[in-house]
Write a protein that holds these residues in place. Structure first.
Motif, PDB file in Angstrom:
ATOM      1  N   SER A 107     -53.340 -49.864 -25.627  1.00 21.09           N
ATOM      2  CA  SER A 107     -52.793 -50.707 -26.888  1.00 21.09           C
ATOM      3  C   SER A 107     -53.172 -50.122 -28.180  1.00 21.09           C
ATOM      4  CB  SER A 107     -53.513 -52.074 -26.725  1.00 21.09           C
ATOM      5  OG  SER A 107     -54.741 -51.988 -27.111  1.00 21.09           O
ATOM      6  N   HIS A 108     -52.404 -49.244 -28.515  1.00 18.12           N
ATOM      7  CA  HIS A 108     -52.357 -48.738 -29.996  1.00 18.12           C
ATOM      8  C   HIS A 108     -50.724 -48.553 -30.118  1.00 18.12           C
ATOM      9  CE1 HIS A 108     -51.786 -44.834 -27.914  1.00 18.12           C
ATOM     10  NE2 HIS A 108     -51.122 -44.330 -29.129  1.00 18.12           N
ATOM     11  N   GLN A 109     -50.513 -48.579 -31.475  1.00 19.12           N
ATOM     12  CA  GLN A 109     -49.062 -48.333 -32.122  1.00 19.12           C
ATOM     13  C   GLN A 109     -48.589 -46.956 -31.935  1.00 19.12           C
ATOM     14  OE1 GLN A 109     -48.964 -49.506 -36.186  1.00 19.12           O
ATOM     15  NE2 GLN A 109     -49.210 -51.812 -35.491  1.00 19.12           N
ATOM     16  N   CYS A 110     -47.398 -47.003 -31.338  1.00 20.47           N
ATOM     17  CA  CYS A 110     -46.975 -45.434 -30.993  1.00 20.47           C
ATOM     18  C   CYS A 110     -46.328 -44.965 -32.321  1.00 20.47           C
ATOM     19  CB  CYS A 110     -45.718 -45.671 -29.991  1.00 20.47           C
ATOM     20  SG  CYS A 110     -46.148 -46.072 -28.403  1.00 20.47           S
ATOM     21  N   GLY A 111     -46.353 -43.455 -32.208  1.00 19.36           N
ATOM     22  CA  GLY A 111     -45.827 -42.763 -33.539  1.00 19.36           C
ATOM     23  C   GLY A 111     -46.918 -42.224 -34.149  1.00 19.36           C
ATOM     24  N   ASN A 112     -48.078 -42.900 -34.232  1.00 18.60           N
ATOM     25  CA  ASN A 112     -49.368 -42.079 -34.839  1.00 18.60           C
ATOM     26  C   ASN A 112     -49.958 -41.001 -34.142  1.00 18.60           C
ATOM     27  OD1 ASN A 112     -51.831 -41.709 -35.869  1.00 18.60           O
ATOM     28  ND2 ASN A 112     -52.062 -43.658 -36.518  1.00 18.60           N
ATOM     29  N   HIS A 113     -49.750 -39.927 -34.650  1.00 17.84           N
ATOM     30  CA  HIS A 113     -49.970 -38.568 -33.987  1.00 17.84           C
ATOM     31  C   HIS A 113     -51.425 -38.480 -33.561  1.00 17.84           C
ATOM     32  CE1 HIS A 113     -49.545 -34.542 -32.790  1.00 17.84           C
ATOM     33  NE2 HIS A 113     -50.242 -33.992 -33.632  1.00 17.84           N
ATOM     34  N   ASN A 114     -52.143 -38.870 -34.616  1.00 12.39           N
ATOM     35  CA  ASN A 114     -53.643 -38.850 -34.276  1.00 12.39           C
ATOM     36  C   ASN A 114     -54.352 -39.496 -33.267  1.00 12.39           C
ATOM     37  OD1 ASN A 114     -54.067 -37.107 -36.459  1.00 12.39           O
ATOM     38  ND2 ASN A 114     -54.406 -38.482 -38.072  1.00 12.39           N
ATOM     39  N   LYS A 115     -53.569 -41.000 -33.083  1.00  9.62           N
ATOM     40  CA  LYS A 115     -53.811 -41.797 -32.158  1.00  9.62           C
ATOM     41  C   LYS A 115     -53.278 -41.256 -31.001  1.00  9.62           C
ATOM     42  CE  LYS A 115     -54.845 -46.048 -34.446  1.00  9.62           C
ATOM     43  NZ  LYS A 115     -54.598 -47.690 -34.777  1.00  9.62           N
ATOM     44  N   ASP A 116     -52.080 -40.665 -30.821  1.00 10.84           N
ATOM     45  CA  ASP A 116     -51.786 -40.163 -29.617  1.00 10.84           C
ATOM     46  C   ASP A 116     -52.685 -39.220 -29.174  1.00 10.84           C
ATOM     47  OD1 ASP A 116     -49.496 -41.993 -29.808  1.00 10.84           O
ATOM     48  OD2 ASP A 116     -48.056 -40.452 -30.427  1.00 10.84           O
ATOM     49  N   ASP A 117     -53.185 -38.079 -30.059  1.00 13.32           N
ATOM     50  CA  ASP A 117     -53.894 -37.108 -29.649  1.00 13.32           C
ATOM     51  C   ASP A 117     -55.446 -37.704 -29.027  1.00 13.32           C
ATOM     52  OD1 ASP A 117     -52.386 -35.149 -30.295  1.00 13.32           O
ATOM     53  OD2 ASP A 117     -52.994 -34.746 -32.191  1.00 13.32           O
ATOM     54  N   GLN A 118     -55.704 -38.872 -29.670  1.00 13.47           N
ATOM     55  CA  GLN A 118     -57.122 -39.152 -29.029  1.00 13.47           C
ATOM     56  C   GLN A 118     -56.679 -40.063 -27.911  1.00 13.47           C
ATOM     57  OE1 GLN A 118     -58.306 -42.453 -31.782  1.00 13.47           O
ATOM     58  NE2 GLN A 118     -60.120 -42.912 -30.539  1.00 13.47           N
ATOM     59  N   GLU A 122     -59.004 -39.037 -24.502  1.00 15.57           N
ATOM     60  CA  GLU A 122     -59.421 -40.115 -23.714  1.00 15.57           C
ATOM     61  C   GLU A 122     -59.111 -40.191 -22.342  1.00 15.57           C
ATOM     62  OE1 GLU A 122     -59.151 -43.822 -25.678  1.00 15.57           O
ATOM     63  OE2 GLU A 122     -60.194 -43.020 -27.470  1.00 15.57           O
ATOM     64  N   PHE A 123     -57.820 -40.117 -21.955  1.00 12.31           N
ATOM     65  CA  PHE A 123     -57.006 -40.059 -20.862  1.00 12.31           C
ATOM     66  C   PHE A 123     -57.751 -38.619 -19.923  1.00 12.31           C
ATOM     67  CE2 PHE A 123     -54.020 -39.454 -17.534  1.00 12.31           C
ATOM     68  CZ  PHE A 123     -54.152 -40.825 -16.825  1.00 12.31           C
TER      69      PHE A 123
END
Length: 161
Positions: A107-118, A122-123
């Motif tokens: 549950s994080h906002q899409c489009g944030n490259h750093n969060k996508d990488d994180q 994690e996955f």
């Protein structure tokens, strides 16, 4: 001292109980898969409680057979059963860890490259941990099956007597 017929029946009982234990693993694995898909925690907990009771009953019955064989002087058979119990205990502990490994939070906002990488990291860590548990459990299953084969060989040799 227990006679050979009783010894054979005791070892057959262990094999029967082990079959019940394996069926209980199948039941809880199906419930885990269902929980993974539906997130119905209440249903999963109910099945876990039921399976826990089955595992406890099976273990207690196997320990009872182990003690009977030990007190009858059949230390070699009691030792095989003890080895089986020890491997099963480790397998259950790893299985519980496997079933309890939480999925990464999505549950994080899409489009944030750093969060996508994180999230990807994690996955990947989650998948690596799951693979490690699966490999350890698979190795234990091989060891358990070897012990069961040894019990079967002992049963065959007792039948020949």
């Amino acid at each position: 001292m227990v006679n050979m017929v009783d010894t054979v029946l005791s070892l057959q009982r262990v094999k029967q109980l082990q079959s019940h234990r394996a069926a209980t693993y199948v039941q809880i694995e199906r419930a885990h898969d269902e929980w993974t898909n539906t997130r119905n925690l209440h249903a999963f907990r109910e099945i876990c409680n039921d399976c826990t009771l089955k595992f406890q009953q099976c273990s207690a019955s196997i320990v009872e057979v182990e003690n009977e064989l030990k007190s009858a002087g059949h230390i070699e058979y009691a030792n095989l059963i003890r080895q089986l119990q020890e491997k099963e205990k480790i397998k259950l502990q790893l299985s519980v860890q496997f079933w309890g490994t939480p999925l990464p939070e999505l549950s994080h906002q899409c489009g944030n490259h750093n969060k996508d990488d994180q999230l990807l990291t994690e996955f990947e860590m989650y998948e690596n941990k799951k693979r490690q548990y699966r490999a350890e459990i698979a190795n234990l299953i091989v060891e358990i099956n070897e012990i069961l084969e040894e019990i079967q060989c002992e049963l065959s040799s007792l039948d020949d007597k």
